[in-house]
Motif scaffolding. Structure first.
Motif, mmCIF file in Angstrom:
data_model
loop_
_atom_site.group_PDB
_atom_site.id
_atom_site.type_symbol
_atom_site.label_atom_id
_atom_site.label_comp_id
_atom_site.label_asym_id
_atom_site.label_seq_id
_atom_site.Cartn_x
_atom_site.Cartn_y
_atom_site.Cartn_z
ATOM 1 N N TYR A 58 32.806 45.334 36.314
ATOM 2 C CA TYR A 58 32.272 43.960 36.360
ATOM 3 C C TYR A 58 31.324 43.968 35.116
ATOM 4 O O TYR A 58 31.360 43.097 34.372
ATOM 5 C CB TYR A 58 31.384 43.706 37.751
ATOM 6 C CG TYR A 58 32.567 42.994 38.650
ATOM 7 C CD1 TYR A 58 33.453 41.952 38.586
ATOM 8 C CD2 TYR A 58 32.471 44.006 39.886
ATOM 9 C CE1 TYR A 58 34.120 41.905 39.513
ATOM 10 C CE2 TYR A 58 33.351 43.589 40.915
ATOM 11 C CZ TYR A 58 34.135 42.592 40.826
ATOM 12 O OH TYR A 58 35.235 42.175 41.756
ATOM 13 N N GLU A 65 34.252 39.669 27.854
ATOM 14 C CA GLU A 65 34.163 38.096 27.729
ATOM 15 C C GLU A 65 33.120 37.579 26.684
ATOM 16 O O GLU A 65 33.457 36.603 25.964
ATOM 17 C CB GLU A 65 33.761 37.632 29.020
ATOM 18 C CG GLU A 65 34.753 37.722 30.347
ATOM 19 C CD GLU A 65 34.420 37.368 31.556
ATOM 20 O OE1 GLU A 65 33.196 36.914 31.707
ATOM 21 O OE2 GLU A 65 35.077 37.315 32.391
ATOM 22 N N ARG A 81 37.265 29.821 29.832
ATOM 23 C CA ARG A 81 37.502 31.215 30.193
ATOM 24 C C ARG A 81 38.167 30.889 31.445
ATOM 25 O O ARG A 81 37.803 30.103 32.537
ATOM 26 C CB ARG A 81 36.155 31.653 29.956
ATOM 27 C CG ARG A 81 36.300 33.039 30.569
ATOM 28 C CD ARG A 81 35.066 33.861 30.575
ATOM 29 N NE ARG A 81 34.239 33.189 31.634
ATOM 30 C CZ ARG A 81 32.845 33.342 31.686
ATOM 31 N NH1 ARG A 81 31.990 33.897 30.556
ATOM 32 N NH2 ARG A 81 32.039 32.784 32.540
ATOM 33 N N GLU A 82 39.263 31.914 31.943
ATOM 34 C CA GLU A 82 40.013 31.737 33.106
ATOM 35 C C GLU A 82 39.637 32.854 34.037
ATOM 36 O O GLU A 82 39.141 33.052 35.263
ATOM 37 C CB GLU A 82 41.389 31.746 33.039
ATOM 38 C CG GLU A 82 41.910 30.567 32.265
ATOM 39 C CD GLU A 82 43.245 30.209 31.917
ATOM 40 O OE1 GLU A 82 43.890 31.420 32.072
ATOM 41 O OE2 GLU A 82 43.536 29.329 31.479
ATOM 42 N N ARG A 83 39.808 34.148 33.605
ATOM 43 C CA ARG A 83 39.703 35.503 34.366
ATOM 44 C C ARG A 83 39.545 36.805 33.626
ATOM 45 O O ARG A 83 40.029 36.657 32.383
ATOM 46 C CB ARG A 83 40.450 35.650 35.548
ATOM 47 C CG ARG A 83 41.861 35.973 35.009
ATOM 48 C CD ARG A 83 42.879 35.811 35.934
ATOM 49 N NE ARG A 83 44.236 35.802 35.660
ATOM 50 C CZ ARG A 83 45.185 36.822 35.914
ATOM 51 N NH1 ARG A 83 45.109 37.811 36.602
ATOM 52 N NH2 ARG A 83 46.377 36.432 35.304
ATOM 53 N N SER A 84 39.093 37.798 33.952
ATOM 54 C CA SER A 84 39.143 39.310 33.548
ATOM 55 C C SER A 84 39.612 40.180 34.468
ATOM 56 O O SER A 84 39.127 39.894 35.868
ATOM 57 C CB SER A 84 37.691 39.477 33.042
ATOM 58 O OG SER A 84 37.129 38.704 31.963
ATOM 59 N N SER A 85 40.387 41.017 33.824
ATOM 60 C CA SER A 85 40.802 42.195 34.867
ATOM 61 C C SER A 85 40.661 43.437 34.353
ATOM 62 O O SER A 85 40.510 43.521 32.919
ATOM 63 C CB SER A 85 42.203 41.914 35.168
ATOM 64 O OG SER A 85 43.078 41.775 33.968
ATOM 65 N N SER A 95 40.040 40.274 28.970
ATOM 66 C CA SER A 95 39.623 38.791 29.428
ATOM 67 C C SER A 95 40.456 37.774 28.881
ATOM 68 O O SER A 95 41.195 37.535 27.745
ATOM 69 C CB SER A 95 38.164 38.614 28.434
ATOM 70 O OG SER A 95 37.302 39.261 29.053
ATOM 71 N N ARG A 96 40.703 36.853 29.860
ATOM 72 C CA ARG A 96 41.949 35.665 29.571
ATOM 73 C C ARG A 96 41.225 34.371 29.634
ATOM 74 O O ARG A 96 40.277 33.868 30.282
ATOM 75 C CB ARG A 96 42.828 35.641 30.638
ATOM 76 C CG ARG A 96 43.798 37.172 30.467
ATOM 77 C CD ARG A 96 44.615 37.045 31.636
ATOM 78 N NE ARG A 96 45.556 38.239 31.633
ATOM 79 C CZ ARG A 96 45.231 39.352 32.087
ATOM 80 N NH1 ARG A 96 44.148 39.469 32.798
ATOM 81 N NH2 ARG A 96 45.982 40.382 32.139
#
Length: 153
Positions: A58, A65, A81-85, A95-96
């Motif tokens: 995290y 991000e 910003r949508e999400r990170s994996s 990061s997406r």
């Protein structure tokens, strides 16, 4: 387990084997000398290691991000910003996000839908050694993606 490998049962119905494990005659449920079951102690160790590795992931996702926000060009529309994996222990983070682009007028004419924009992806990949970022690269939009380096033969 054969009876020869265990010490005799005490008056409380418990026998101790050579490893210091307590075996209950009725269930054959192994317990450590502290009273915690072996399965429970393995589970607790797994959870604690997952939490430690998850925390690093995290923190690395937040760094990636932030890097994406800092390097995103101002001439492109503002992205959401949508999400990170992230992979195991946060060694690789993606990061997406996306931004909206208006559709061309030719695409709007034959449709009755009120959709006038389409999302365009924004993505950045970051790699880490522990919590230290070692590299980053844009994955989208195409305008920001660098071509791969030429390979010398």
């Amino acid at each position: 387990m054969s009876a020869t490998n265990r010490l005799p049962i005490t008056d409380m119905g418990v026998a101790w084997n050579r490893r210091g494990l307590e075996l209950h005659e009725t269930t054959n449920f192994a317990r450590t000398s502290t009273g915690i079951s072996m399965n429970r102690s393995i589970l607790l160790m797994s959870i604690s290691s997952a939490l430690v590795s998850g925390c690093a992931g995290y923190k690395n996702a937040e760094q990636c991000e932030q890097k994406m926000a800092d390097l995103y060009p101002s001439d492109l529309p503002k992205y959401k910003r949508e999400r990170s994996s992230f992979s195991h222990e946060g060694q690789r983070v993606v990061s997406r996000g996306s931004y909206e682009v208006p559709l061309p007028k030719e695409a709007l004419a034959p449709t009755l839908l009120k959709v006038r924009t389409r999302p365009q992806p924004v993505a950045m990949e970051c790699t880490f050694a522990g919590e230290q970022m070692t590299s980053y690269q844009w994955l989208a939009p195409k305008k920001l993606v660098l071509p791969p380096p030429e390979q010398e033969e």
